[in-house]
Design a protein around this motif. Sequence first.
Motif, PDB file in Angstrom:
ATOM      1  N   MET A   1      90.842  65.580  28.172  1.00 50.30           N
ATOM      2  CA  MET A   1      91.920  65.867  27.226  1.00 50.30           C
ATOM      3  C   MET A   1      92.533  64.546  26.746  1.00 50.30           C
ATOM      4  SD  MET A   1      95.222  68.199  27.943  1.00 50.30           S
ATOM      5  CE  MET A   1      94.235  69.284  28.921  1.00 50.30           C
ATOM      6  N   THR A   2      92.782  64.537  25.505  1.00 50.00           N
ATOM      7  CA  THR A   2      93.335  63.296  24.955  1.00 50.00           C
ATOM      8  C   THR A   2      94.841  63.429  24.831  1.00 50.00           C
ATOM      9  OG1 THR A   2      91.361  63.245  23.602  1.00 50.00           O
ATOM     10  CG2 THR A   2      93.073  61.637  23.084  1.00 50.00           C
ATOM     11  N   ALA A   3      95.543  62.474  25.352  1.00 51.66           N
ATOM     12  CA  ALA A   3      96.998  62.519  25.261  1.00 51.66           C
ATOM     13  C   ALA A   3      97.424  62.219  23.838  1.00 51.66           C
ATOM     14  CB  ALA A   3      97.605  61.473  26.195  1.00 51.66           C
ATOM     15  N   PRO A   4      98.485  62.884  23.382  1.00 56.49           N
ATOM     16  CA  PRO A   4      98.945  62.601  22.030  1.00 56.49           C
ATOM     17  C   PRO A   4      99.328  61.127  21.893  1.00 56.49           C
ATOM     18  CG  PRO A   4     100.189  64.389  23.018  1.00 56.49           C
ATOM     19  CD  PRO A   4      99.297  63.838  24.067  1.00 56.49           C
ATOM     20  N   ARG A   5      99.087  60.615  20.729  1.00 55.96           N
ATOM     21  CA  ARG A   5      99.404  59.217  20.496  1.00 55.96           C
ATOM     22  C   ARG A   5     100.908  59.057  20.361  1.00 55.96           C
ATOM     23  NH1 ARG A   5      97.595  56.076  15.125  1.00 55.96           N
ATOM     24  NH2 ARG A   5      98.928  57.658  14.252  1.00 55.96           N
ATOM     25  N   PRO A   6     101.498  58.113  21.020  1.00 53.58           N
ATOM     26  CA  PRO A   6     102.937  57.914  20.842  1.00 53.58           C
ATOM     27  C   PRO A   6     103.230  57.459  19.428  1.00 53.58           C
ATOM     28  CG  PRO A   6     101.976  56.118  22.103  1.00 53.58           C
ATOM     29  CD  PRO A   6     100.896  57.130  21.873  1.00 53.58           C
ATOM     30  N   PRO A   7     104.442  57.702  18.947  1.00 50.21           N
ATOM     31  CA  PRO A   7     104.761  57.280  17.594  1.00 50.21           C
ATOM     32  C   PRO A   7     104.591  55.771  17.445  1.00 50.21           C
ATOM     33  CG  PRO A   7     106.725  58.062  18.743  1.00 50.21           C
ATOM     34  CD  PRO A   7     105.569  58.312  19.637  1.00 50.21           C
ATOM     35  N   ASP A 154      98.505  57.757   8.390  1.00 53.49           N
ATOM     36  CA  ASP A 154      97.373  57.666   9.328  1.00 53.49           C
ATOM     37  C   ASP A 154      96.506  56.428   9.104  1.00 53.49           C
ATOM     38  OD1 ASP A 154      98.166  59.902  10.614  1.00 53.49           O
ATOM     39  OD2 ASP A 154      96.371  61.092  10.214  1.00 53.49           O
ATOM     40  N   ARG A 182      95.617  66.675   7.095  1.00 50.48           N
ATOM     41  CA  ARG A 182      94.668  66.656   8.221  1.00 50.48           C
ATOM     42  C   ARG A 182      93.887  67.962   8.302  1.00 50.48           C
ATOM     43  NH1 ARG A 182      98.820  64.396  12.802  1.00 50.48           N
ATOM     44  NH2 ARG A 182      98.590  62.158  12.475  1.00 50.48           N
TER      45      ARG A 182
ATOM     46  N   TYR B  24     103.407  67.646  18.280  1.00 53.40           N
ATOM     47  CA  TYR B  24     102.619  67.366  19.487  1.00 53.40           C
ATOM     48  C   TYR B  24     101.709  66.158  19.249  1.00 53.40           C
ATOM     49  CZ  TYR B  24      98.845  68.071  22.914  1.00 53.40           C
ATOM     50  OH  TYR B  24      97.895  67.887  23.895  1.00 53.40           O
ATOM     51  N   LEU B  25     101.059  66.146  18.081  1.00 49.51           N
ATOM     52  CA  LEU B  25     100.158  65.030  17.773  1.00 49.51           C
ATOM     53  C   LEU B  25     100.929  63.736  17.527  1.00 49.51           C
ATOM     54  CD1 LEU B  25      97.592  66.849  15.431  1.00 49.51           C
ATOM     55  CD2 LEU B  25      97.242  66.134  17.801  1.00 49.51           C
ATOM     56  N   GLU B  26     102.158  63.873  17.050  1.00 41.98           N
ATOM     57  CA  GLU B  26     102.995  62.692  16.842  1.00 41.98           C
ATOM     58  C   GLU B  26     103.544  62.158  18.161  1.00 41.98           C
ATOM     59  OE1 GLU B  26     104.352  61.101  13.824  1.00 41.98           O
ATOM     60  OE2 GLU B  26     102.542  62.046  13.086  1.00 41.98           O
ATOM     61  N   GLU B  38     100.318  71.299  26.153  1.00 44.56           N
ATOM     62  CA  GLU B  38      99.197  70.795  26.969  1.00 44.56           C
ATOM     63  C   GLU B  38      98.561  71.940  27.765  1.00 44.56           C
ATOM     64  OE1 GLU B  38      97.673  68.029  27.193  1.00 44.56           O
ATOM     65  OE2 GLU B  38      98.990  66.502  26.352  1.00 44.56           O
ATOM     66  N   LEU B  54      91.802  67.163  14.903  1.00 44.75           N
ATOM     67  CA  LEU B  54      92.874  66.457  14.182  1.00 44.75           C
ATOM     68  C   LEU B  54      93.112  65.073  14.776  1.00 44.75           C
ATOM     69  CD1 LEU B  54      95.463  69.269  13.321  1.00 44.75           C
ATOM     70  CD2 LEU B  54      93.429  68.533  12.081  1.00 44.75           C
ATOM     71  N   GLU B  55      92.978  64.974  16.082  1.00 42.67           N
ATOM     72  CA  GLU B  55      93.110  63.641  16.704  1.00 42.67           C
ATOM     73  C   GLU B  55      91.977  62.722  16.265  1.00 42.67           C
ATOM     74  OE1 GLU B  55      95.548  64.644  20.828  1.00 42.67           O
ATOM     75  OE2 GLU B  55      93.347  64.533  20.870  1.00 42.67           O
ATOM     76  N   ARG B  58      92.725  61.551  12.765  1.00 43.66           N
ATOM     77  CA  ARG B  58      93.795  60.541  12.815  1.00 43.66           C
ATOM     78  C   ARG B  58      93.252  59.198  13.307  1.00 43.66           C
ATOM     79  NH1 ARG B  58      97.573  61.478  17.708  1.00 43.66           N
ATOM     80  NH2 ARG B  58      95.710  60.570  18.643  1.00 43.66           N
TER      81      ARG B  58
END
Lengths: 191, 116
Positions: A1-7, A154, A182, B24-26, B38, B54-55, B58
């Motif tokens: 699982m990929t963690a969401p990218r931080p802002p 992006d 997206r 969530y993606l942000e 999650e 979507l990731e 991005r």
Amino acid sequence: MTAPRPPADTPHLSVPQPTVMPDAEVRLAAGGDRRAFERLYRANVGRVHSLCMRMVADRGTAEELTQDVFVRAWEKLSLYRGESAFSTWLHRLAVNVVLNHRKSEGRRRGRLEDDPEALEGRAGHAAPAGARMDLEQAIAKLPPGARRVFVLHDVEGFKHEEIADMLGVTAGGSKAQLHRARMLLREALER
Amino acid sequence: MTDTMDTTRDTIDCERFEELLPDYLEGTLPPAAAGSAETHRAACTGCATLADDLESIRDAAAALPAMEPSRDLWDGIESRIAAPVLPLEGAAATIARRPQPARAPRVVAWPRRPWL
């Protein structure tokens, strides 16, 4: 699982960062040295043109805008104070030039852009028959509003608040356009 | 639909996951909501695929290479920046010195006065 990218705190750069120009080079150019300015141009043209091309999705217009950016930079060079990297200053200037072009084009043509439908057909950007559309092609076919936000966020790494300020929309509107872009890209890339 | 706007619940459905997805993606969701997302992502193949896609988009966008122009634009730029620009005072003086075209005397054709 990929963690969401931080802002992102700072714009991430999709293209190789140009070599940081010594201040002396910028000073020379600001003093009227065209050869020094040409060196600045050669170091930064790829990044500026990429922004223009992805924002307007038209090669001829992108090249005209790229020229406009550098002419404008030459005219404004005396205002550059060195508070940020020259490439960052130039990049901001490029965004302004592209967005001003959009406004004047919008006034000229009325508001026929931003078809809410999915990816639009656009001369010169059709995917080859049978070929899977690549990301660049898919971005070029996004509706203009979604494309601008997608490229600024992006690709160029601006934050929603910055984009909202540039485009005269709300941060929520920018976020919604980004998600729409997206999703449209996903649909296009799956075809 | 039981979990409409409550972002603190442990379990959410696909619809709610999609609502939360942009934030969530942000990475801007509150921790509890991020945890719920999650959990749902780990349990739902469809939503996991959507988030993965979507990731990927991005991340691919952030890694796009530079696009060089199809031709060297420098000559066009140089010709524009090399054009001499007259300072405003000079321009004003030039305009003031510029010879004005000779004007022909204005001829006004009066109507004939029939009473004369």
